[in-house]
Design a protein around this motif. Structure first.
Motif, short mmCIF file in Angstrom:
data_model
loop_
_atom_site.label_atom_id
_atom_site.label_comp_id
_atom_site.label_asym_id
_atom_site.label_seq_id
_atom_site.Cartn_x
_atom_site.Cartn_y
_atom_site.Cartn_z
N PHE A 28 20.45 24.14 5.44
CA PHE A 28 19.39 25.44 4.80
C PHE A 28 20.46 26.00 3.50
O PHE A 28 21.69 26.32 3.94
N SER A 29 19.40 27.78 3.63
CA SER A 29 20.19 28.30 2.78
C SER A 29 19.65 30.33 3.31
O SER A 29 18.44 29.72 3.38
N VAL A 30 20.53 30.44 2.80
CA VAL A 30 20.38 31.71 2.71
C VAL A 30 20.34 33.07 1.23
O VAL A 30 20.83 32.96 1.17
N GLY A 31 18.98 33.88 0.95
CA GLY A 31 18.87 34.31 -0.32
C GLY A 31 20.53 35.54 -0.52
O GLY A 31 20.27 36.35 0.66
N ARG A 32 19.96 35.47 -1.88
CA ARG A 32 21.07 37.08 -2.03
C ARG A 32 19.72 38.34 -0.91
O ARG A 32 18.84 38.46 -1.67
N GLY A 33 20.62 39.13 -0.42
CA GLY A 33 19.54 40.86 -0.21
C GLY A 33 18.53 40.25 1.00
O GLY A 33 18.10 40.64 1.28
N GLU A 34 18.80 39.00 1.28
CA GLU A 34 17.62 38.36 2.39
C GLU A 34 18.35 38.33 3.71
O GLU A 34 19.25 37.92 3.98
N ILE A 35 17.64 39.08 4.61
CA ILE A 35 17.54 39.30 6.03
C ILE A 35 16.84 37.93 6.72
O ILE A 35 16.22 37.99 6.62
N HIS A 36 17.60 36.83 7.50
CA HIS A 36 17.28 35.03 7.64
C HIS A 36 17.79 35.61 8.89
O HIS A 36 18.49 34.89 9.97
N LEU A 190 18.97 47.35 7.28
CA LEU A 190 17.96 47.51 5.87
C LEU A 190 19.05 48.46 5.47
O LEU A 190 19.14 47.78 4.20
N ARG A 191 20.06 49.01 5.67
CA ARG A 191 20.77 49.50 4.16
C ARG A 191 21.85 48.65 3.80
O ARG A 191 21.66 49.17 2.99
N ARG A 192 22.37 47.50 4.52
CA ARG A 192 22.46 46.47 3.71
C ARG A 192 22.13 45.74 3.21
O ARG A 192 22.67 45.39 1.83
N LYS A 193 20.63 45.66 3.41
CA LYS A 193 19.95 44.57 2.79
C LYS A 193 19.59 45.26 1.11
O LYS A 193 19.31 45.05 -0.24
N ALA A 194 18.98 46.33 1.43
CA ALA A 194 18.85 47.70 -0.51
C ALA A 194 20.33 47.36 -1.10
O ALA A 194 20.46 47.27 -2.14
N ALA A 195 21.80 47.34 -0.05
CA ALA A 195 22.61 47.27 -1.24
C ALA A 195 22.84 45.53 -1.17
O ALA A 195 24.30 45.43 -1.78
N ARG A 196 22.40 44.47 -1.57
CA ARG A 196 21.87 43.26 -2.08
C ARG A 196 22.87 42.24 -1.10
O ARG A 196 23.90 41.41 -1.09
N VAL A 197 23.22 43.07 0.83
CA VAL A 197 23.96 42.49 1.35
C VAL A 197 23.24 41.57 2.29
O VAL A 197 22.24 41.26 2.60
N SER A 198 23.29 40.20 2.31
CA SER A 198 23.25 39.31 3.17
C SER A 198 23.10 38.83 4.15
O SER A 198 24.23 39.50 4.87
N LEU A 212 12.15 42.56 11.49
CA LEU A 212 13.52 42.25 11.05
C LEU A 212 12.89 41.10 9.47
O LEU A 212 13.95 41.29 8.08
N CYS A 213 13.60 40.16 10.15
CA CYS A 213 13.73 38.60 9.08
C CYS A 213 12.69 38.91 7.91
O CYS A 213 11.11 38.94 7.81
N ASP A 214 13.33 38.63 6.56
CA ASP A 214 12.37 37.44 5.61
C ASP A 214 12.10 36.44 6.20
O ASP A 214 10.93 36.07 5.49
#
Length: 515
Positions: A28-36, A190-198, A212-214
């Motif tokens: 599986f994979s997790v995208g950049r800036g994604e909450i998975h 959500l702050r981490r997501k806005a900073a492109r943290v996965s 919460l999750c995408d």
């Protein structure tokens, strides 16, 4: 669609421990800036994956790629260098160190002479905690002095505060958090997501994952059962993919009429020095009595006082109608009371002992013969209890610490079955447990009550209280704010009372009367 490489890419990863295959070709994979989100039963392989990504274990085969590049992770320092930060479900803080010492463990600031100044350490920790909204945590306190919820927040804060994070791994981060703290965590994520943290977010709470999750990956038996956008599938379909069967009958049916039997345990006017005031309860055979409360409203005091671990300032406890002196855990056990506490790992089990030893620990006197333990009788009693909890009989000789959280909770329950307890105090027993194991515990609770036992059941999951309990009492600031019976036990009614709304009269339903 973005052409940027995935933040995490797991390809055909396999990991076995002896004959036990924990991961079996996981992809599986997790995208950049994604909450998975990552969902699956206990034992599906989620925690093994976290260990691999954190450098605490190595895959037997397959590849892990970080930001598009192969990333062998042989040690936690490798994970750290690649920007991976982890908050573990099984809290990794060292109890005998202070909050500040744990916060900067292995990254301690040193002065020019190479020494670590405690004052400077605490000031830096205080600043880091404040930046994450944790102004009320004293960085100079030892971790062992803190409750489970506070320890969980420190575990999360430590992972989030360390610089250079590109990937954040959160393993059951909300399992010990109150509702307001879940909102605190969500805002940080959500702050981490806005900073492109996965963010890889593991939870057994489907509603949290939906909100919460995408996207979500569902794991089953060490494999991926599919990755979906969170809005694509119903809860029922998600659960079916997780456990391989429908969960329509998750909650066993409960009696439709109140018990008329005399109480096994009664409490009148129970108060404690730390704030519990004037509690009246009746626990009747055949019934599950629920307790609902926001964090810190007196529920922990109530359970510990009934088990003889918290001093009573006033009040009376009666067992089968007779006054009872419950001033110690030993007296509680002798009276047929069993407690499954808040933290199974530190309060409920001895993890280095095997299942048989844990299951019979409160009952050893029963198996003593001339100063020796009758191991045959002990093993027979332990086996019966293990089978009743749906644990594998072959597990008797395995260390309790080698099991998943759900199976550890079964062991914590099994010891009171061995002891022959008829009164069970269950403090949030399904916290951090997968849906399949939850269903097994629900069934065990119902059978225990149907066979003449009685249960006091605190849960942070309100639907559990609604579907399992004959009555629910709601605590607010150390007092019973509402007592709901049968058809009155509704989510809305429980929530209102938890928030402190006065209830002069309860209607049959989910609301308040005005009289």
């Amino acid at each position: 669609m973005s052409s940027a490489p995935a933040a995490i890419e797991v390809r055909d990863v396999r990991k076995a421990y002896g004959r036990t295959v924990a991961l079996d070709g996981l992809t599986f994979s997790v995208g950049r800036g994604e909450i998975h989100g990552l969902l699956g039963e206990n034992g599906a392989g989620k925690s093994t994956l976290i260990r691999l990504l954190s450098g605490l274990a190595r895959p037997d085969s397959g590849t892990i790629r970080i930001a598009g590049r192969d990333a062998p992770i042989a040690h936690p320092s490798d994970a750290h260098a690649r920007g991976i930060r982890t908050a573990f479900q099984e809290i990794s803080l060292i109890p005998d160190l202070t909050v500040a010492q744990n916060f900067f463990l292995s990254e301690e600031p040193r002065n020019r002479l190479g020494f670590i100044g405690r004052g400077a350490l605490e000031r830096r920790a205080e600043q880091a905690l404040a930046e994450l909204g944790l102004h009320d945590i004293d960085p100079g306190r030892q971790v062992r002095e803190l409750d489970l919820s506070t320890r969980q927040k420190i575990e999360i804060a430590r992972a989030m505060s360390r610089g250079g994070a590109h990937v954040l791994l959160l393993d059951e981060p909300t399992s010990a958090l109150a509702a307001k703290d879940v909102q605190w965590l969500a805002s940080l994520i959500l702050r981490r997501k806005a900073a492109r943290v996965s963010v890889l977010f593991i939870s057994h709470r489907l509603q949290e994952v939906r909100e919460l999750c995408d996207a979500v990956t569902i794991m089953r038996n060490g494999r991926s059962a599919g990755t979906f956008a969170t809005g694509e599938m119903s809860d029922a379909r998600i659960v079916e993919l997780m456990i391989g069967r429908s969960l329509a009958a998750t909650f066993p049916p409960k009696p439709l009429a109140p018990s008329t039997a005399p109480p096994l345990l009664s409490v009148r006017g129970l108060s404690t020095p730390s704030g519990l005031r004037g509690i009246d309860l009746d626990m009747r055979p055949g019934e599950i009595l629920g307790v609902a409360a926001l964090e810190g409203m007196g529920q922990r005091d109530l359970f510990l006082a009934l088990f003889g671990l918290v001093e009573r300032a006033s009040g009376e406890i009666r067992l089968r109608g007779e006054p009872a002196d419950i001033g110690s855990a030993g007296q509680a056990v002798a009276a047929g009371i069993g407690l499954v506490p808040e933290d199974r790992k530190t309060e409920g089990l001895l993890l280095d002992l095997d299942v048989r030893e844990n299951a019979t620990l409160p009952s050893l006197a029963r198996f003593a013969r001339g100063g020796l333990i009758d191991t045959a009788a002990e093993g027979e009693a332990a086996l019966a209890a293990v089978e009743a909890t749906r644990l594998q009989p072959l597990s008797l000789a395995a260390a309790a610490g080698s099991f998943s959280g759900g199976n550890q909770q079964k062991i914590a329950l099994a010891k009171w079955l061995v002891a022959g307890s008829r009164i069970l105090l269950l403090y949030d027993p399904t916290r951090g447990i997968d849906v399949g194991t939850k269903a097994e515990i629900y069934g065990l609770m119902r059978r225990f009550a149907d066979e003449g036992g009685t249960i006091l059941f605190y849960s942070t999951d309100i639907p559990e209280l609604v579907h399992l309990c004959n009555e629910v009492v709601v605590l607010y600031r150390g007092e019973i704010r509402a007592a709901l019976r049968l058809e009155q036990v509704r989510e809305a009614a429980i929530l209102r009372a938890m928030l402190g709304q006065a209830a002069a009269t309860w209607r049959n339903g989910d609301g308040y009367g005005d009289g």
